[in-house]
Design a protein around this motif. Structure first.
Motif, short mmCIF file in Angstrom:
data_model
loop_
_atom_site.label_atom_id
_atom_site.label_comp_id
_atom_site.label_asym_id
_atom_site.label_seq_id
_atom_site.Cartn_x
_atom_site.Cartn_y
_atom_site.Cartn_z
N PHE A 90 0.69 -1.28 0.08
CA PHE A 90 0.05 0.11 0.19
C PHE A 90 0.79 1.17 0.03
N GLU A 91 2.19 1.19 -0.44
CA GLU A 91 3.12 2.28 -0.64
C GLU A 91 3.52 2.71 0.67
N MET A 92 3.58 1.92 1.57
CA MET A 92 4.18 2.59 2.64
C MET A 92 5.61 1.77 3.16
N ASP A 93 6.20 2.46 4.14
CA ASP A 93 7.70 1.85 4.44
C ASP A 93 7.74 1.29 5.71
N GLY A 94 6.90 0.09 5.94
CA GLY A 94 7.00 -0.86 7.09
C GLY A 94 8.61 -1.54 7.33
N LYS A 95 8.99 -1.21 8.32
CA LYS A 95 10.58 -1.96 8.64
C LYS A 95 10.18 -2.95 9.84
N ILE A 96 11.34 -3.75 9.77
CA ILE A 96 11.30 -4.85 10.77
C ILE A 96 12.38 -4.53 11.65
N VAL A 97 12.35 -4.80 13.14
CA VAL A 97 13.60 -4.86 14.06
C VAL A 97 12.93 -6.07 15.03
N GLU A 98 14.23 -6.82 15.34
CA GLU A 98 14.18 -7.53 16.47
C GLU A 98 14.11 -7.25 17.81
N ARG A 99 13.30 -7.70 18.70
CA ARG A 99 13.05 -6.91 19.84
C ARG A 99 12.97 -8.05 21.01
N LYS A 100 13.86 -8.55 21.89
CA LYS A 100 13.59 -9.54 22.88
C LYS A 100 13.32 -11.08 22.28
N GLY A 101 13.85 -11.26 21.12
CA GLY A 101 13.40 -12.69 20.43
C GLY A 101 12.02 -12.57 19.78
N SER A 102 11.54 -11.60 19.54
CA SER A 102 10.56 -11.29 18.49
C SER A 102 10.88 -10.48 17.60
N TYR A 103 9.94 -10.32 16.68
CA TYR A 103 10.16 -9.70 15.36
C TYR A 103 8.94 -8.43 15.19
N VAL A 104 9.46 -7.31 15.21
CA VAL A 104 8.25 -6.29 15.22
C VAL A 104 8.59 -5.28 13.75
N VAL A 105 7.21 -5.41 13.18
CA VAL A 105 7.12 -4.63 12.04
C VAL A 105 6.29 -3.28 12.40
N TYR A 106 6.92 -2.18 12.12
CA TYR A 106 6.59 -0.91 12.57
C TYR A 106 6.52 0.16 11.60
N LEU A 107 5.98 1.29 11.95
CA LEU A 107 5.69 2.54 11.12
C LEU A 107 5.91 3.70 12.15
N LYS A 108 6.55 4.73 11.80
CA LYS A 108 6.88 5.79 12.49
C LYS A 108 6.35 7.16 12.06
N GLU A 109 5.99 7.37 11.07
CA GLU A 109 5.65 8.58 10.66
C GLU A 109 3.89 8.78 10.68
N GLY A 110 3.65 9.81 11.42
CA GLY A 110 2.16 10.17 11.42
C GLY A 110 1.31 10.00 10.29
N ALA A 111 1.98 10.49 9.23
CA ALA A 111 0.98 10.49 7.95
C ALA A 111 0.89 8.96 7.52
N GLN A 112 1.78 8.01 7.59
CA GLN A 112 1.75 6.63 7.24
C GLN A 112 0.86 5.91 8.22
N ILE A 113 0.84 6.38 9.46
CA ILE A 113 0.04 5.65 10.41
C ILE A 113 -1.52 6.00 10.27
N VAL A 114 -1.89 7.25 9.84
CA VAL A 114 -3.12 7.77 9.02
C VAL A 114 -3.73 6.66 8.09
N ASP A 115 -2.44 6.68 7.26
CA ASP A 115 -2.70 5.92 5.85
C ASP A 115 -3.17 4.18 6.28
N MET A 116 -2.25 3.94 7.26
CA MET A 116 -2.69 2.65 7.82
C MET A 116 -3.95 2.44 8.26
N LEU A 117 -4.45 3.21 9.07
CA LEU A 117 -5.70 3.36 9.77
C LEU A 117 -6.89 3.19 8.66
#
Length: 293
Positions: free
Chosen positions: A152-179
């Motif tokens: 959906f033309e977003m920039d989701g990233k992956i980071v490892e955290r405490k044995g899990s893998y987190v997909v995240y977005l940081k920009e307000g505009a992209q979170i609006v689009d995600m909703l």
């Protein structure tokens, strides 16, 4: 209730219109907060574990509407924290369709992302920061979700955290689009309102800070000019200055709080800001020269 929980409550009420989308959302719910198994007799078992009542109801409703079957529900309360959790289990050969759900169509990707968020996602309070994330058990699951999000033309990233893998977005505009992608339109408007207010507040603060800085610079410059003029008055005498410098010095002494523009308008032959600044700089240079002599 937090903003993240408000979003989940809204999304729990969004029901897919097509069967293939319902299968995609069920797949995500089980993948991110449960498990699927094939029994020896070929029957499929889907299990979901969640502390969110709305998510439990969503899972139950999707099973009933899609397969016309009901899940067995077990409600537990933690003796330590008092938190309530819901365990749901459904068994039927038909449920193999969930485990074979396809994510080819955009509508199915929306449903899958929505299910992933309901099962294992969160959004920070937008009044404090912008952060959307979904916690995944394996890098393969994280990559699958990331691909669905980025389609959906977003920039989701992956980071490892405490044995899990987190997909995240940081920009307000992209979170609006995600909703919008997840069809959380009420939450989208709530987030947009927060963003607009924050932007207005930041704009006002920038203007105030800029005006304060300019005022501070103006006052500091005026103080230095007054000091230079008084120094020359003591050492040389104002009347001994060249006519142009004498005139601007007298006006500055009489109007210490005036701006350069206002000073220029008070002269016998009005000057612009650059002309006034040039004369005051000459006074400063002369004062510095005399201090060093």
């Amino acid at each position: 209730m937090s903003f993240s929980q408000d979003v989940k409550k809204e999304l729990a009420g969004v029901l897919p219109k097509a069967r293939h989308c319902a299968l995609a959302e069920l797949d995500a719910l089980v993948l991110f907060a449960g498990e699927g198994k094939t029994l020896d007799d070929g029957s499929q078992v889907l299990r979901l574990n969640t502390e969110n009542r709305h998510v439990a109801i969503k899972f139950f409703t999707l099973l009933r509407k899609t397969f016309n079957i009901r899940a067995d529900v077990v409600v537990r309360r933690s003796s330590k924290t008092g938190a309530i959790s819901y365990g749901l289990l459904a068994k039927s050969p038909e449920l193999i369709a969930v485990r074979k759900a396809s994510l080819q169509a955009g509508c199915c990707k929306r449903a899958f992302i929505r299910g992933a968020y309901l099962a294992s996602g969160s959004i920070s309070d937008p009044n404090k920061s912008y952060h959307f994330e979904v916690v995944c058990e394996t890098p393969e699951i994280a990559t699958r979700l990331q691909k669905a999000i980025n389609s959906f033309e977003m920039d989701g990233k992956i980071v490892e955290r405490k044995g899990s893998y987190v997909v995240y977005l940081k920009e307000g505009a992209q979170i609006v689009d995600m909703l919008g992608v997840m069809e959380g339109h009420i939450s989208l408007m709530a987030l947009e309102n927060v963003r607009i207010l924050k932007e207005m507040r930041n704009t006002v603060n920038r203007k105030v800070n800029c005006e304060t800085a300019n005022l501070s610079k103006t006052v500091s410059a005026a103080v230095r000019q007054m000091e230079d003029i008084r120094f020359l008055e003591e050492r040389l005498g104002i009347d001994n200055l060249p006519e142009g410098l004498r005139e601007i010095a007298a006006v500055r002494l009489e109007y210490p709080e005036a701006s350069l523009k206002e000073l220029g308008e008070m002269l016998a032959e009005p000057l612009g800001k650059s002309g006034v600044n040039h004369r005051l700089r000459k006074i400063s240079e002369l004062a510095d020269k005399m201090r060093k002599s």
